[in-house]
Design a protein around this motif. Structure first.
Motif, mmCIF file in Angstrom:
data_model
loop_
_atom_site.group_PDB
_atom_site.id
_atom_site.type_symbol
_atom_site.label_atom_id
_atom_site.label_comp_id
_atom_site.label_asym_id
_atom_site.label_seq_id
_atom_site.Cartn_x
_atom_site.Cartn_y
_atom_site.Cartn_z
ATOM 1 N N LEU A 1 -32.293 -1.542 -7.395
ATOM 2 C CA LEU A 1 -32.653 -2.908 -8.029
ATOM 3 C C LEU A 1 -33.897 -4.073 -7.087
ATOM 4 C CD1 LEU A 1 -29.513 -3.779 -9.563
ATOM 5 C CD2 LEU A 1 -31.771 -4.325 -10.799
ATOM 6 N N ARG A 2 -33.236 -4.127 -5.470
ATOM 7 C CA ARG A 2 -33.993 -5.286 -4.158
ATOM 8 C C ARG A 2 -35.623 -4.944 -4.847
ATOM 9 N NH1 ARG A 2 -30.385 -8.317 -1.451
ATOM 10 N NH2 ARG A 2 -29.236 -9.475 -2.559
ATOM 11 N N ALA A 3 -35.373 -3.090 -4.903
ATOM 12 C CA ALA A 3 -36.914 -2.299 -4.154
ATOM 13 C C ALA A 3 -38.139 -2.595 -5.145
ATOM 14 C CB ALA A 3 -36.898 -1.135 -3.846
ATOM 15 N N GLY A 4 -37.012 -3.847 -6.312
ATOM 16 C CA GLY A 4 -38.429 -3.958 -8.058
ATOM 17 C C GLY A 4 -38.492 -2.231 -7.949
ATOM 18 N N MET A 5 -37.600 -1.501 -9.202
ATOM 19 C CA MET A 5 -37.948 -0.099 -8.685
ATOM 20 C C MET A 5 -37.417 0.067 -9.770
ATOM 21 S SD MET A 5 -37.869 1.674 -5.317
ATOM 22 C CE MET A 5 -37.919 3.610 -5.776
ATOM 23 N N VAL A 6 -36.556 -0.900 -11.137
ATOM 24 C CA VAL A 6 -36.101 -0.588 -12.068
ATOM 25 C C VAL A 6 -36.667 -2.000 -13.103
ATOM 26 C CG1 VAL A 6 -33.653 -1.427 -13.062
ATOM 27 C CG2 VAL A 6 -33.606 -0.607 -10.412
ATOM 28 N N ASP A 7 -36.428 -1.121 -14.415
ATOM 29 C CA ASP A 7 -37.462 -1.883 -15.547
ATOM 30 C C ASP A 7 -35.976 -1.977 -16.419
ATOM 31 O OD1 ASP A 7 -40.388 -1.210 -14.051
ATOM 32 O OD2 ASP A 7 -39.840 0.336 -16.290
ATOM 33 N N GLU A 8 -35.320 -1.619 -16.688
ATOM 34 C CA GLU A 8 -34.467 -2.030 -17.636
ATOM 35 C C GLU A 8 -32.465 -1.586 -16.589
ATOM 36 O OE1 GLU A 8 -36.255 -0.727 -21.786
ATOM 37 O OE2 GLU A 8 -34.322 0.566 -20.961
ATOM 38 N N VAL A 9 -31.653 -2.600 -17.271
ATOM 39 C CA VAL A 9 -29.891 -1.848 -16.967
ATOM 40 C C VAL A 9 -28.985 -1.855 -18.169
ATOM 41 C CG1 VAL A 9 -28.012 -3.390 -15.792
ATOM 42 C CG2 VAL A 9 -30.220 -3.351 -14.641
ATOM 43 N N HIS A 10 -28.170 -1.134 -18.045
ATOM 44 C CA HIS A 10 -27.556 -0.761 -19.281
ATOM 45 C C HIS A 10 -26.701 -0.768 -18.986
ATOM 46 C CE1 HIS A 10 -30.719 1.337 -21.935
ATOM 47 N NE2 HIS A 10 -31.618 0.587 -21.036
ATOM 48 N N LEU A 11 -25.409 -1.462 -19.021
ATOM 49 C CA LEU A 11 -24.161 -1.671 -19.173
ATOM 50 C C LEU A 11 -23.525 -1.007 -20.124
ATOM 51 C CD1 LEU A 11 -24.040 -5.036 -17.329
ATOM 52 C CD2 LEU A 11 -24.350 -2.335 -16.445
ATOM 53 N N LEU A 12 -22.005 -0.963 -20.064
ATOM 54 C CA LEU A 12 -20.657 -0.445 -20.420
ATOM 55 C C LEU A 12 -19.781 -1.086 -20.056
ATOM 56 C CD1 LEU A 12 -21.158 3.403 -21.252
ATOM 57 C CD2 LEU A 12 -21.466 1.607 -22.723
ATOM 58 N N ILE A 13 -18.967 -2.181 -20.863
ATOM 59 C CA ILE A 13 -18.693 -2.938 -20.835
ATOM 60 C C ILE A 13 -16.692 -2.442 -20.866
ATOM 61 C CG2 ILE A 13 -17.116 -5.449 -20.244
ATOM 62 C CD1 ILE A 13 -20.134 -5.114 -18.777
ATOM 63 N N HIS A 14 -15.536 -2.068 -20.785
ATOM 64 C CA HIS A 14 -14.857 -1.186 -20.243
ATOM 65 C C HIS A 14 -13.596 -2.268 -20.551
ATOM 66 C CE1 HIS A 14 -15.862 2.767 -20.649
ATOM 67 N NE2 HIS A 14 -16.658 2.823 -19.989
ATOM 68 N N PRO A 15 -13.177 -2.517 -21.751
ATOM 69 C CA PRO A 15 -11.599 -3.476 -21.841
ATOM 70 C C PRO A 15 -10.739 -3.014 -20.733
ATOM 71 C CG PRO A 15 -11.789 -2.233 -23.735
ATOM 72 C CD PRO A 15 -12.372 -1.419 -23.288
ATOM 73 N N GLU A 16 -10.804 -3.416 -19.783
ATOM 74 C CA GLU A 16 -9.871 -3.167 -18.114
ATOM 75 C C GLU A 16 -9.809 -3.273 -17.334
ATOM 76 O OE1 GLU A 16 -10.133 1.414 -17.761
ATOM 77 O OE2 GLU A 16 -9.725 2.009 -19.542
ATOM 78 N N LEU A 17 -9.477 -4.453 -16.871
ATOM 79 C CA LEU A 17 -8.950 -4.932 -15.628
ATOM 80 C C LEU A 17 -8.138 -4.426 -14.409
ATOM 81 C CD1 LEU A 17 -8.679 -8.943 -17.080
ATOM 82 C CD2 LEU A 17 -10.485 -7.401 -17.300
ATOM 83 N N VAL A 18 -9.115 -4.015 -13.159
ATOM 84 C CA VAL A 18 -8.614 -3.783 -11.963
ATOM 85 C C VAL A 18 -7.980 -4.763 -11.088
ATOM 86 C CG1 VAL A 18 -9.270 -2.219 -9.953
ATOM 87 C CG2 VAL A 18 -9.955 -1.830 -12.211
ATOM 88 N N GLY A 19 -8.861 -5.503 -10.743
ATOM 89 C CA GLY A 19 -8.592 -6.969 -10.379
ATOM 90 C C GLY A 19 -8.998 -5.926 -8.570
ATOM 91 N N GLY A 20 -8.365 -7.232 -6.683
ATOM 92 C CA GLY A 20 -8.352 -6.701 -5.750
ATOM 93 C C GLY A 20 -9.251 -6.697 -5.143
ATOM 94 N N THR A 21 -9.880 -6.546 -3.478
ATOM 95 C CA THR A 21 -10.973 -7.286 -3.159
ATOM 96 C C THR A 21 -12.066 -5.918 -2.500
ATOM 97 O OG1 THR A 21 -9.741 -7.088 -0.930
ATOM 98 C CG2 THR A 21 -10.129 -9.241 -2.820
ATOM 99 N N THR A 22 -11.644 -4.519 -2.804
ATOM 100 C CA THR A 22 -12.122 -3.628 -1.799
ATOM 101 C C THR A 22 -12.694 -2.730 -2.994
ATOM 102 O OG1 THR A 22 -10.326 -2.279 -1.782
ATOM 103 C CG2 THR A 22 -10.306 -3.227 0.393
ATOM 104 N N THR A 23 -12.532 -3.067 -4.110
ATOM 105 C CA THR A 23 -13.413 -2.219 -5.420
ATOM 106 C C THR A 23 -15.114 -2.564 -4.682
ATOM 107 O OG1 THR A 23 -11.869 -2.619 -6.570
ATOM 108 C CG2 THR A 23 -13.551 -2.147 -7.937
#
Length: 163
Positions: free
Chosen positions: A97-119
């Motif tokens: 992404l930072r190198a500008g090498m991405v045209d699209e982003v596809h995301l799957l959002i799962h209905p689950e919450l994990v939490g934490g600070t190291t994930t």
């Protein structure tokens, strides 16, 4: 390479440190045509020999680490690859992404919450400099699929520009 007319995707994996050793298992996956490992000049010779012994194709692009831009050019030139789908962790996603090498982003959002600070985040990259702005996205489509999973497709509007 297996059958070049096969429409199944080529699995391309950057591994300049020579850590991945499960290629025989990956080759059994029914949804890939073949495997290509991206290495660098710093990749241990022992690992390149390991790949050769198992008839795993590899491409050396870069010095200390894989040069991803050069790798994409080589994939296009040598293998006529026109479209790349990245299924990876946050670090590679962030680099691309930072190198500008991405045209699209596809995301799957799962209905689950994990939490934490190291994930791990899905996009890991260094913090923005004061003169950089976030990458802008445009929502192309949104769909609720089975088990309340949400599928989002975004188009990259612009790269990370400096002010």
């Amino acid at each position: 390479m297996k059958d070049p007319e096969d429409k199944l995707p080529l699995l391309v994996v950057p591994d300049s440190k020579g850590r991945i050793r499960i290629w025989s298992e990956l080759l059994k996956m029914p949804y890939i045509n073949d495997i290509l490992v991206l290495c660098s000049r710093s990749t241990p010779t022992e690992y390149l020999d390991f790949l050769d012994e198992r008839y795993i194709d590899y491409l050396v692009v870069g010095y200390q680490q894989v040069d991803l831009e050069n790798a994409l050019e080589e994939l296009n030139t040598k293998f006529r690859v026109k479209r790349v789908r990245v299924d990876s962790g946050g670090i590679l996603n962030g680099v691309l992404l930072r190198a500008g090498m991405v045209d699209e982003v596809h995301l799957l959002i799962h209905p689950e919450l994990v939490g934490g600070t190291t994930t791990n985040s899905i996009f890991q990259a260094p913090d923005l400099d004061d003169d950089e702005v976030p990458i802008k996205l445009y929502l192309e489509s949104m769909e609720k699929i089975k088990d309340d999973i949400i599928y989002l497709q975004y188009r990259i509007l612009d790269g990370m520009f400096k002010l």
